[in-house]
Design a protein around this motif. Structure first.
Motif, PDB file in Angstrom:
ATOM      1  N   LEU A 221     -43.643  -6.314 131.776  1.00 27.46           N
ATOM      2  CA  LEU A 221     -43.539  -7.732 132.160  1.00 27.46           C
ATOM      3  C   LEU A 221     -42.117  -8.239 131.946  1.00 27.46           C
ATOM      4  CD1 LEU A 221     -46.899  -9.201 130.766  1.00 27.46           C
ATOM      5  CD2 LEU A 221     -46.203  -9.065 133.175  1.00 27.46           C
ATOM      6  N   GLU A 225     -39.707  -9.512 134.970  1.00 26.96           N
ATOM      7  CA  GLU A 225     -39.079 -10.833 134.899  1.00 26.96           C
ATOM      8  C   GLU A 225     -37.552 -10.711 135.003  1.00 26.96           C
ATOM      9  OE1 GLU A 225     -39.387 -14.856 132.130  1.00 26.96           O
ATOM     10  OE2 GLU A 225     -39.654 -12.897 131.180  1.00 26.96           O
ATOM     11  N   TYR A 226     -36.993  -9.754 134.286  1.00 28.36           N
ATOM     12  CA  TYR A 226     -35.542  -9.564 134.280  1.00 28.36           C
ATOM     13  C   TYR A 226     -35.024  -9.213 135.676  1.00 28.36           C
ATOM     14  CZ  TYR A 226     -30.956  -7.619 133.043  1.00 28.36           C
ATOM     15  OH  TYR A 226     -29.605  -7.361 132.972  1.00 28.36           O
ATOM     16  N   GLU A 228     -36.628  -9.848 138.461  1.00 35.07           N
ATOM     17  CA  GLU A 228     -37.229 -10.762 139.441  1.00 35.07           C
ATOM     18  C   GLU A 228     -37.974  -9.979 140.524  1.00 35.07           C
ATOM     19  OE1 GLU A 228     -33.993 -13.182 140.823  1.00 35.07           O
ATOM     20  OE2 GLU A 228     -34.068 -14.487 139.083  1.00 35.07           O
ATOM     21  N   ALA A 248     -48.037 -14.507 131.447  1.00 40.52           N
ATOM     22  CA  ALA A 248     -46.978 -14.176 132.413  1.00 40.52           C
ATOM     23  C   ALA A 248     -47.188 -14.905 133.730  1.00 40.52           C
ATOM     24  CB  ALA A 248     -46.941 -12.668 132.637  1.00 40.52           C
ATOM     25  N   LYS A 251     -46.128 -18.406 133.564  1.00 41.19           N
ATOM     26  CA  LYS A 251     -44.667 -18.536 133.577  1.00 41.19           C
ATOM     27  C   LYS A 251     -44.075 -18.326 134.970  1.00 41.19           C
ATOM     28  CE  LYS A 251     -42.128 -16.542 130.495  1.00 41.19           C
ATOM     29  NZ  LYS A 251     -41.566 -15.472 129.613  1.00 41.19           N
ATOM     30  N   ILE A 253     -44.154 -15.313 136.590  1.00 44.92           N
ATOM     31  CA  ILE A 253     -43.803 -13.906 136.833  1.00 44.92           C
ATOM     32  C   ILE A 253     -44.721 -13.354 137.915  1.00 44.92           C
ATOM     33  CG2 ILE A 253     -43.677 -11.596 135.798  1.00 44.92           C
ATOM     34  CD1 ILE A 253     -43.071 -12.960 133.121  1.00 44.92           C
ATOM     35  N   ARG A 254     -44.162 -12.574 138.814  1.00 49.67           N
ATOM     36  CA  ARG A 254     -44.911 -12.051 139.962  1.00 49.67           C
ATOM     37  C   ARG A 254     -45.715 -10.821 139.534  1.00 49.67           C
ATOM     38  NH1 ARG A 254     -40.150 -11.216 144.077  1.00 49.67           N
ATOM     39  NH2 ARG A 254     -41.821 -10.477 145.468  1.00 49.67           N
TER      40      ARG A 254
END
Length: 422
Positions: A221, A225-226, A228, A248, A251, A253-254
Motif C-alpha cells: 500500500l 501510494e508512493y 501513485e 487506504a 485515503k 489510494i487506488r
C-alpha cells in the motif's frame, strides 16, 4: 444451440431495465432477441431452459484460477479447467502464472490465448511480474500485455523485494496495466503449515501469523501510494488486512482486493482432522477473521470473490498434512460456499460477475435485447452432490468432495454455446 428460451427466471443485474423481475429471455444465434414477462413460441425445435426459482445474470468472472497448462497438465489443462469453470457458472477466468514454465513471456501468453480460442469460457492469462517468478528481475510486462496478458502477478510467490515491486508498479502504470499482489512476507510465514493460533498450538504445528500477510499488505500500500499506481490484492484472509485496505481506500489510494470463497466458510478449526484438503495458502484463519472478511464484503472494502482453484494430483494430497501441497479445487464450489456464507443473489452477482470485470477493465455483459448472450442461470436452494460424476477437473482435492451442497449452477451461455448441468 441456435434457438433457446429461458423461462420464468429472476433477472439480477443492477441498472438493467428488468432488474429484479421474473422474465423470459429468447436467445437466437448467440444473441438476446427478446426479454418479456411471457414469450410464447410455437417452434418445436426451440430448446427451453426452465428458470423457475432461478436467477439469471451476467456470467461469472474469476480473478484467480490456477491451471496446469503449460507444463503441469496432469493437474489441469485448459480443456478441463474451462469445463469446471463453465460448470461453476463462469464465462471468463484468468490463468495465473503458477505453471512450468511460468507465464513470463509472450510465448506462454500466446499459448494460453491460442489454446483457449473458441471456448465457451474466455481465458485471460496473467503474466508474471518477474522472470521465472524468482522475484529478482522484471519480466517483459509490456511485451506480454501486447500478446494478451490481462494483468501481472507472481502468482503464489509473493514479491519479496520492495524495490522490485515498486518498479513493477511504476512501469505497469505507464501503460495502464494492473499489478496483483499475493501478500505474504515469507520471512515471517516461514513456510509453515497452517494459521498461527490456539488450534496450531493444540495440534503442535508451526503456524503462519496474520502478520505475515498484513505486513506485506502494508508495504505494498505504501508502494502504491508512493508511485501513485493502482494495486490489487488477491486472497486476503485476515482482519488486519481488511482494516488496512479499508483505511487506504478512505485515503484515496487506488486499491482493490479479493477473497477466496473457502476462506469465508472454513476456519483453522477444520484442520483438526489433518485433512490435507484443508491445507491452503493463505491458511484458513479464525472465526474472528472470517467475520471481518464477510463484513468487508458487505461494506465494499473487499471488491470481489475468487475461486483460487488449485488442482493437485492425488500423490500431492493423499500424504501427511505437513508435506501435502497447498490448495483446493474451487471453480465448481464457489456458489455453494457463498450460499453457505449467507450471501444474497445480488451480492453474489456483484462480487462474481460485475466487480471482477471492472477491476481489470472488462465490459460487464448488459443482457439487453440485441446484445450477445453472456450469462449464467443458477439456483440458491437446489441441492447437488460434488462427486466423481459431477466433477469436471482432472483432480479431486476438495474438502467437500462427496458431499451434498446447496446452490447449483444450472447453465451458462457464451459465444453462442450452451453448457447445462443436469
Amino acid at each position: 444451440m441456435n434457438n433457446i428460451l429461458i423461462s420464468a427466471a429472476k433477472l439480477v443485474l443492477p441498472g438493467h431495465p428488468h432488474n429484479g423481475e421474473i422474465v423470459d429471455i429468447h436467445i437466437e444465434n448467440g444473441n438476446i432477441t427478446r426479454i418479456a414477462k411471457k414469450i410464447v413460441s410455437k417452434d418445436k425445435k426451440q430448446h427451453i431452459i426452465d428458470g423457475k426459482g432461478c436467477v439469471v445474470s451476467a456470467g461469472f468472472f474469476d480473478l484467480h484460477t490456477n491451471l496446469g497448462e503449460p507444463g503441469l497438465e496432469t493437474k489441469e489443462d485448459i480443456k478441463t479447467g474451462t469445463a469446471g469453470a463453465a460448470a461453476g457458472g463462469y464465462t471468463a477466468i484468468v490463468a495465473y502464472p503458477n505453471t512450468n514454465p511460468p507465464i513470463h513471456s509472450r510465448s506462454e501468453v500466446s499459448l494460453i490465448v491460442n489454446t483457449a480460442k473458441g471456448n465457451i469460457v474466455d481465458v485471460h492469462p496473467i503474466g508474471a511480474i518477474s522472470k521465472k517468478r524468482e522475484g529478482k528481475e522484471l519480466a517483459e510486462l509490456y511485451d506480454m500485455q501486447s500478446a494478451g496478458a490481462l494483468a501481472f502477478s507472481d502468482g503464489n510467490h509473493s514479491v519479496q523485494q520492495g524495490g522490485l515491486m515498486g518498479r513493477a508498479l511504476l512501469y505497469a502504470k505507464g501503460f495502464g496495466a494492473l499489478i496483483i499482489s499475493f501478500p505474504e512476507d515469507e520471512s515471517i510465514a516461514g513456510g509453515n503449515q497452517m494459521n498461527e493460533g490456539e488450534v496450531s498450538t493444540y495440534l503442535g504445528m508451526k503456524g503462519k501469523p496474520n502478520l505475515a500477510e498484513s505486513l506485506m499488505v502494508s508495504r505494498d500500500l505504501f508502494l502504491a501510494e508512493y508511485n501513485e499506481a493502482p494495486i490489487h490484492f488477491t486472497c486476503i484472509s485476515t482482519a488486519e488486512s481488511v482494516e488496512l485496505i479499508r483505511r487506504a481506500k478512505s485515503k484515496g489510494i487506488r486499491v482493490t482486493c479479493d477473497v477466496a470463497a473457502h476462506n469465508l466458510v472454513f476456519t483453522d478449526a477444520d484442520v483438526v482432522g489433518f485433512d490435507s484438503n484443508f491445507k491452503v495458502n493463505p491458511p484458513l484463519r479464525t472465526k474472528k477473521d472470517v467475520k471481518a472478511l464477510i463484513k468487508g464484503l458487505k461494506d465494499g472494502t473487499i471488491d470481489a470473490i475468487v475461486s483460487q482453484h488449485t488442482p493437485h494430483e492425488i500423490e500431492y494430497k493423499n500424504v501427511e498434512f505437513h508435506i501435502a501441497k497447498e490448495g483446493i479445487l474451487g471453480l465448481q464450489t464457489v456458489l455453494p460456499f457463498l450460499v453457505k456464507a449467507g450471501l444474497q443473489a445480488e451480492e453474489i452477482v456483484y462480487k462474481l460477475a460485475i466487480r471482477p470485470r471492472q477491476i481489470v477493465g472488462k465490459k460487464v455483459p448488459t443482457l439487453l435485447e440485441g446484445s450477445l448472450a453472456n450469462l449464467v442461470i443458477f439456483s440458491l436452494d437446489e441441492k447437488w452432490v460434488y462427486s466423481v460424476q459431477t466433477n469436471k477437473s482432472k483432480s479431486a482435492n476438495s474438502p467437500v468432495f462427496g458431499e451434498e451442497l446447496i446452490g447449483k449452477v444450472k447453465a451458462v451461455i457464451n459465444h453462442g454455446q450452451l453448457v447445462e448441468n443436469y
